[in-house]
Design a protein around this motif. Structure first.
Motif, PDB file in Angstrom:
ATOM      1  N   VAL A  65       1.014  -1.255   0.015  1.00 54.04           N
ATOM      2  CA  VAL A  65       0.160   0.010  -0.074  1.00 54.04           C
ATOM      3  C   VAL A  65       0.814   1.374   0.015  1.00 54.04           C
ATOM      4  O   VAL A  65       1.963   1.282   0.855  1.00 54.04           O
ATOM      5  N   VAL A  66       0.552   2.343  -0.851  1.00 49.82           N
ATOM      6  CA  VAL A  66       1.463   3.255  -0.944  1.00 49.82           C
ATOM      7  C   VAL A  66       0.695   4.410  -0.464  1.00 49.82           C
ATOM      8  O   VAL A  66      -0.356   4.605  -0.680  1.00 49.82           O
ATOM      9  N   ALA A  67       1.365   5.273   0.548  1.00 47.55           N
ATOM     10  CA  ALA A  67       0.984   6.596   1.354  1.00 47.55           C
ATOM     11  C   ALA A  67       1.708   7.639   0.785  1.00 47.55           C
ATOM     12  O   ALA A  67       3.168   7.481   0.678  1.00 47.55           O
ATOM     13  N   SER A  84      -7.360   1.575   3.894  1.00 47.21           N
ATOM     14  CA  SER A  84      -7.156   0.650   2.474  1.00 47.21           C
ATOM     15  C   SER A  84      -7.666  -0.667   2.933  1.00 47.21           C
ATOM     16  O   SER A  84      -7.451  -1.707   2.042  1.00 47.21           O
ATOM     17  N   GLY A  85      -8.648  -0.790   4.014  1.00 46.42           N
ATOM     18  CA  GLY A  85      -9.291  -1.916   4.191  1.00 46.42           C
ATOM     19  C   GLY A  85      -8.436  -3.125   4.671  1.00 46.42           C
ATOM     20  O   GLY A  85      -8.788  -4.211   4.740  1.00 46.42           O
ATOM     21  N   ASN A  86      -7.382  -2.712   5.493  1.00 45.95           N
ATOM     22  CA  ASN A  86      -6.637  -3.989   6.194  1.00 45.95           C
ATOM     23  C   ASN A  86      -6.809  -3.736   7.636  1.00 45.95           C
ATOM     24  O   ASN A  86      -7.234  -2.700   8.106  1.00 45.95           O
ATOM     25  N   LYS A  87      -6.610  -4.812   8.357  1.00 46.76           N
ATOM     26  CA  LYS A  87      -6.456  -4.630   9.766  1.00 46.76           C
ATOM     27  C   LYS A  87      -5.376  -3.816  10.257  1.00 46.76           C
ATOM     28  O   LYS A  87      -5.414  -3.274  11.275  1.00 46.76           O
ATOM     29  N   PHE A 117      -0.298  -0.103  -7.231  1.00 42.31           N
ATOM     30  CA  PHE A 117      -0.335  -0.511  -5.918  1.00 42.31           C
ATOM     31  C   PHE A 117      -1.891   0.338  -5.273  1.00 42.31           C
ATOM     32  O   PHE A 117      -1.707   1.581  -5.881  1.00 42.31           O
ATOM     33  N   PRO A 118      -2.370  -0.068  -4.345  1.00 39.73           N
ATOM     34  CA  PRO A 118      -3.595   0.888  -3.760  1.00 39.73           C
ATOM     35  C   PRO A 118      -2.626   2.056  -3.241  1.00 39.73           C
ATOM     36  O   PRO A 118      -1.535   1.868  -2.675  1.00 39.73           O
ATOM     37  N   THR A 119      -3.041   3.302  -3.644  1.00 39.86           N
ATOM     38  CA  THR A 119      -2.356   4.642  -3.166  1.00 39.86           C
ATOM     39  C   THR A 119      -3.305   5.711  -2.573  1.00 39.86           C
ATOM     40  O   THR A 119      -4.228   5.759  -2.915  1.00 39.86           O
ATOM     41  N   TYR A 120      -2.736   6.082  -1.420  1.00 44.68           N
ATOM     42  CA  TYR A 120      -3.468   6.920  -0.794  1.00 44.68           C
ATOM     43  C   TYR A 120      -2.687   8.574  -0.585  1.00 44.68           C
ATOM     44  O   TYR A 120      -1.576   8.274  -0.049  1.00 44.68           O
ATOM     45  N   LEU A 121      -3.433   9.462  -1.174  1.00 45.02           N
ATOM     46  CA  LEU A 121      -2.492  10.661  -0.839  1.00 45.02           C
ATOM     47  C   LEU A 121      -3.421  11.602   0.156  1.00 45.02           C
ATOM     48  O   LEU A 121      -4.583  11.492   0.492  1.00 45.02           O
ATOM     49  N   THR A 153      -2.439   7.215 -10.501  1.00 42.74           N
ATOM     50  CA  THR A 153      -2.080   6.025  -9.668  1.00 42.74           C
ATOM     51  C   THR A 153      -3.352   5.475  -9.426  1.00 42.74           C
ATOM     52  O   THR A 153      -3.273   4.134  -8.497  1.00 42.74           O
ATOM     53  N   ASN A 154      -4.404   5.712  -9.640  1.00 46.27           N
ATOM     54  CA  ASN A 154      -5.830   5.332  -9.460  1.00 46.27           C
ATOM     55  C   ASN A 154      -6.003   5.308  -7.849  1.00 46.27           C
ATOM     56  O   ASN A 154      -6.627   4.580  -7.276  1.00 46.27           O
ATOM     57  N   GLY A 155      -5.329   6.436  -7.389  1.00 38.97           N
ATOM     58  CA  GLY A 155      -5.359   6.527  -5.936  1.00 38.97           C
ATOM     59  C   GLY A 155      -6.520   7.413  -5.382  1.00 38.97           C
ATOM     60  O   GLY A 155      -7.367   7.908  -5.945  1.00 38.97           O
ATOM     61  N   GLN A 156      -6.557   7.605  -4.236  1.00 43.61           N
ATOM     62  CA  GLN A 156      -7.521   8.517  -3.466  1.00 43.61           C
ATOM     63  C   GLN A 156      -7.044   9.116  -2.533  1.00 43.61           C
ATOM     64  O   GLN A 156      -6.127   8.806  -1.639  1.00 43.61           O
ATOM     65  N   PHE A 157      -7.716  10.481  -1.982  1.00 41.12           N
ATOM     66  CA  PHE A 157      -7.304  11.204  -0.637  1.00 41.12           C
ATOM     67  C   PHE A 157      -7.916  10.558   0.402  1.00 41.12           C
ATOM     68  O   PHE A 157      -8.787   9.787   0.371  1.00 41.12           O
ATOM     69  N   ALA A 158      -7.023  10.656   1.436  1.00 42.33           N
ATOM     70  CA  ALA A 158      -7.418   9.931   2.631  1.00 42.33           C
ATOM     71  C   ALA A 158      -6.974  10.670   3.839  1.00 42.33           C
ATOM     72  O   ALA A 158      -5.655  10.960   3.534  1.00 42.33           O
TER      73      ALA A 158
END
Length: 164
Positions: A65-67, A84-87, A117-121, A153-158
């Motif tokens: 997972v990319v931050a 990211s839907g992880n524990k 990879f799932p990317t969160y900005l 990156t097909n990312g999203q803000f978080a």
């Protein structure tokens, strides 16, 4: 007549150009001891909050997972796990960074990794019309719109940083 030295394009730069995204390139002298976002900001004379660092973590469900967070802030692993839907997520071991992303420490860009990879900005990026991230090589940065990074990156803000 002397040949003009041409700058070698990185994967990130090629991808940005391929998608016709406007960007600005920065190059600066670097050293092994000064790879932090703070050092980059100082070298470029730019506010620390506009320099974003790319951190790669591993989620217990999703894998990498990319931050992408402001250089003057810290990543909140619990918030990233939730987003990211992880524990839980933990930092990727440095020895695995290049094999996983294709990039090395101090030159890891969220754009143009070996795999998507799932990317969160970090949501803080929304306050800027453009932010600066690694171009995929030490000593090189690119400035582009946060929305362009999400698109590439097909990312999203978080909300993924620690709040003091």
């Amino acid at each position: 007549m002397a040949k003009k030295k041409t700058q070698q394009k990185t994967n990130a730069m090629r991808m940005v150009e391929q998608h016709k995204v406007p960007y600005k390139e920065y190059e600066f002298a670097w050293s092994e001891d000064h790879l932090s976002a703070e050092s980059v900001a100082e070298s470029l004379g730019i506010e620390k909050g506009r320099i974003f660092k790319t951190l790669v973590t591993v989620g217990n469900k999703t894998g990498p997972v990319v931050a992408v967070i402001p250089g003057n802030q810290e990543l909140d692993l619990k918030k990233l796990a939730k987003a990211s839907g992880n524990k839980k997520v933990e930092m990727l071991h440095l020895k695995d960074l290049e094999a996983t992303t294709g990039y090395i420490r101090g030159g890891c860009s969220p754009i143009g990794m070996k795999k998507q990879f799932p990317t969160y900005l970090a949501e803080e990026a929304q306050q800027y019309s453009a932010i600066i991230v690694s171009a995929g090589k030490r000593g090189m940065q690119i400035e582009l719109a946060p929305e362009a990074i999400l698109s590439l990156t097909n990312g999203q803000f978080a909300e993924i940083t620690t709040k003091e």
